[in-house]
Scaffold this motif. Structure first.
Motif, PDB file in Angstrom:
ATOM      1  N   THR A 146       5.060  -3.766   2.647  1.00 33.82           N
ATOM      2  CA  THR A 146       5.578  -2.398   2.719  1.00 33.82           C
ATOM      3  C   THR A 146       7.070  -2.335   2.992  1.00 33.82           C
ATOM      4  OG1 THR A 146       5.100  -2.197   5.086  1.00 33.82           O
ATOM      5  CG2 THR A 146       3.346  -1.594   3.564  1.00 33.82           C
ATOM      6  N   LEU A 231       3.069  12.121  12.033  1.00 38.18           N
ATOM      7  CA  LEU A 231       3.299  10.695  12.279  1.00 38.18           C
ATOM      8  C   LEU A 231       4.648  10.411  12.946  1.00 38.18           C
ATOM      9  CD1 LEU A 231       1.913   8.969   9.049  1.00 38.18           C
ATOM     10  CD2 LEU A 231       0.777   9.395  11.241  1.00 38.18           C
ATOM     11  N   TYR A 235       5.220   7.257  15.480  1.00 36.97           N
ATOM     12  CA  TYR A 235       6.098   6.165  15.049  1.00 36.97           C
ATOM     13  C   TYR A 235       7.222   5.927  16.058  1.00 36.97           C
ATOM     14  CZ  TYR A 235       9.274   3.588  11.915  1.00 36.97           C
ATOM     15  OH  TYR A 235      10.122   2.653  11.343  1.00 36.97           O
ATOM     16  N   TRP A 276       0.214  11.469   1.874  1.00 37.22           N
ATOM     17  CA  TRP A 276      -0.806  10.849   2.719  1.00 37.22           C
ATOM     18  C   TRP A 276      -1.488   9.698   1.999  1.00 37.22           C
ATOM     19  CZ3 TRP A 276      -1.066  11.188   7.717  1.00 37.22           C
ATOM     20  CH2 TRP A 276      -0.528  12.295   8.364  1.00 37.22           C
ATOM     21  N   VAL A 279       0.559   6.789   2.806  1.00 36.62           N
ATOM     22  CA  VAL A 279       0.251   6.331   4.165  1.00 36.62           C
ATOM     23  C   VAL A 279      -0.995   5.447   4.149  1.00 36.62           C
ATOM     24  CG1 VAL A 279      -0.458   7.073   6.473  1.00 36.62           C
ATOM     25  CG2 VAL A 279       1.341   8.330   5.255  1.00 36.62           C
ATOM     26  N   TRP A 280      -2.023   5.884   3.426  1.00 33.16           N
ATOM     27  CA  TRP A 280      -3.262   5.110   3.342  1.00 33.16           C
ATOM     28  C   TRP A 280      -3.019   3.785   2.621  1.00 33.16           C
ATOM     29  CZ3 TRP A 280      -7.341   3.628   5.409  1.00 33.16           C
ATOM     30  CH2 TRP A 280      -8.402   3.064   4.697  1.00 33.16           C
ATOM     31  N   ARG A 281      -2.216   3.810   1.570  1.00 33.73           N
ATOM     32  CA  ARG A 281      -1.887   2.571   0.858  1.00 33.73           C
ATOM     33  C   ARG A 281      -1.185   1.582   1.781  1.00 33.73           C
ATOM     34  NH1 ARG A 281       2.364   2.063  -4.245  1.00 33.73           N
ATOM     35  NH2 ARG A 281       2.031  -0.165  -4.662  1.00 33.73           N
ATOM     36  N   MET A 282      -0.223   2.058   2.558  1.00 31.68           N
ATOM     37  CA  MET A 282       0.490   1.190   3.489  1.00 31.68           C
ATOM     38  C   MET A 282      -0.452   0.646   4.558  1.00 31.68           C
ATOM     39  SD  MET A 282       3.923   3.546   3.739  1.00 31.68           S
ATOM     40  CE  MET A 282       4.801   2.542   4.913  1.00 31.68           C
ATOM     41  N   THR A 283      -1.388   1.465   4.988  1.00 26.19           N
ATOM     42  CA  THR A 283      -2.368   1.024   5.985  1.00 26.19           C
ATOM     43  C   THR A 283      -3.231  -0.091   5.409  1.00 26.19           C
ATOM     44  OG1 THR A 283      -2.395   3.237   6.964  1.00 26.19           O
ATOM     45  CG2 THR A 283      -4.246   1.785   7.484  1.00 26.19           C
ATOM     46  N   ARG A 284      -3.681   0.060   4.165  1.00 25.99           N
ATOM     47  CA  ARG A 284      -4.492  -0.971   3.527  1.00 25.99           C
ATOM     48  C   ARG A 284      -3.699  -2.265   3.337  1.00 25.99           C
ATOM     49  NH1 ARG A 284      -5.468  -0.030  -1.363  1.00 25.99           N
ATOM     50  NH2 ARG A 284      -4.541   2.020  -1.692  1.00 25.99           N
ATOM     51  N   ARG A 287       0.186  -2.464   7.217  1.00 27.53           N
ATOM     52  CA  ARG A 287       1.250  -1.908   8.063  1.00 27.53           C
ATOM     53  C   ARG A 287       1.287  -0.395   7.957  1.00 27.53           C
ATOM     54  NH1 ARG A 287       6.648  -5.021   9.617  1.00 27.53           N
ATOM     55  NH2 ARG A 287       7.229  -3.728  11.379  1.00 27.53           N
ATOM     56  N   PRO A 288       0.429   0.296   8.701  1.00 31.58           N
ATOM     57  CA  PRO A 288       0.499   1.762   8.694  1.00 31.58           C
ATOM     58  C   PRO A 288       1.850   2.213   9.238  1.00 31.58           C
ATOM     59  CG  PRO A 288      -0.878   0.976  10.490  1.00 31.58           C
ATOM     60  CD  PRO A 288      -0.566  -0.225   9.651  1.00 31.58           C
TER      61      PRO A 288
END
Length: 291
Positions: A146, A231, A235, A276, A279-284, A287-288
């Motif tokens: 990310t 967020l 953060y 959003w 955000v979910w892609r980065m979490t997967r 690294r949210p």
């Protein structure tokens, strides 16, 4: 993209002439030659470099972001570059097939936006901060990430047309994450590829007197520019607590708090919050955007 044309950008303040000369030699040794090579003097005059190197002399130091934007503008004006490769002026390409690998990666994947190099010192050691993921124990693990490393990376010119260039206001610190988040939100991939090695002296970013202030200010700006409203406090609170826990330098903490306050008070450029689903892609990807 078949056989994308490569452009190289090197930013210098004129205080590393021997290192720049060695870097340019390593660029010239690449099996796949660059179509363009641009050296930007950030507030400094430059010597004459052998062809085909082009030079740009800025009248003042515009920071990493301003200097690299000047390089991008120059490469864009040539009109014959599909991938931009940024290299630190004290780095060195040890292998001669780096550009060939980059060309092959972009030719194979039209969604590839950013490729981050592995950075290692002359002993082969990679500092933890140079692995662009939270689980940084294995610097040889490739994959989507990310963010990316400023010292050595490649950028799709088509991606830059869509996302824009470097955030000029940042000067330096976290500018890579700003660009990476915009790329991810636009659907591009950010990939860490450790087979692409940039040799670089082992250093600490805290060697720069303004490091703490710029890091804190730009961290706040990053959140204000790109995070959905719920967020932002999560953060900033996370990084506030991490900084207090990690930092043992009282002057450094004072500078960090001053930068944090500056980031809250001062304009940070346009706000374009990521979606959003990003955000979910980065979490997967591990690294949210709360850390």
């Amino acid at each position: 993209m078949s056989s994308p044309r490569l452009g190289v950008a090197i930013l210098t303040m004129g205080d590393r002439p021997a290192e720049v000369a060695a870097l340019l030699e390593s660029v010239a040794r690449q099996h796949t030659p660059a179509t363009r090579v641009v050296v930007v003097g950030n507030g400094t005059e430059l010597p004459d470099y052998p062809a085909p190197v082009s030079t740009v002399e800025l009248p003042e130091n515009r920071g990493v972001t301003g200097g690299r934007n000047a390089a991008l503008a120059t490469l864009r004006a040539f009109g014959d570059v599909d991938v931009v490769i940024d290299l630190d002026d004290d780095g060195l390409l040890v292998d001669d097939d780096v550009f060939t690998r980059i060309q092959e990666m972009y030719a194979a994947d039209p969604e590839l936006g950013i490729v981050s190099f592995r950075i290692a010192d002359e002993t082969g050691h990679t500092q933890r901060r140079h692995v662009p993921r939270l689980r940084a124990g294995d610097p040889m693990r490739a994959g989507e990430v990310t963010t990316f490393l400023g010292g050595g990376h490649a950028l799709s010119a088509r991606m830059l047309e869509e996302t824009g260039g470097w955030p000029e206001e940042f000067f330096f610190a976290h500018e890579e994450t700003d660009l990476a988040w915009r790329a991810l939100d636009a659907g591009w991939k950010v990939v860490y590829e450790p087979a692409l090695l940039l040799q670089h002296p082992r250093t600490s970013p805290a060697r720069h007197a303004v490091y703490y202030r710029m890091t804190a200010r730009n961290r706040v700006w990053l959140a204000r520019r790109h995070l959905p409203l719920p967020l932002i406090p999560a953060y900033l609170t996370t990084w506030f607590l991490l900084t207090v826990a990690r930092n043992r330098s009282l002057p450094g903490l004072r500078a960090w708090f001053a930068g944090f306050a500056e980031g809250l008070r001062h304009p940070c450029g346009p706000r374009r919050p990521i979606r959003w689903r990003t955000v979910w892609r980065m979490t997967r990807l591990g690294r949210p955007p709360v850390i």
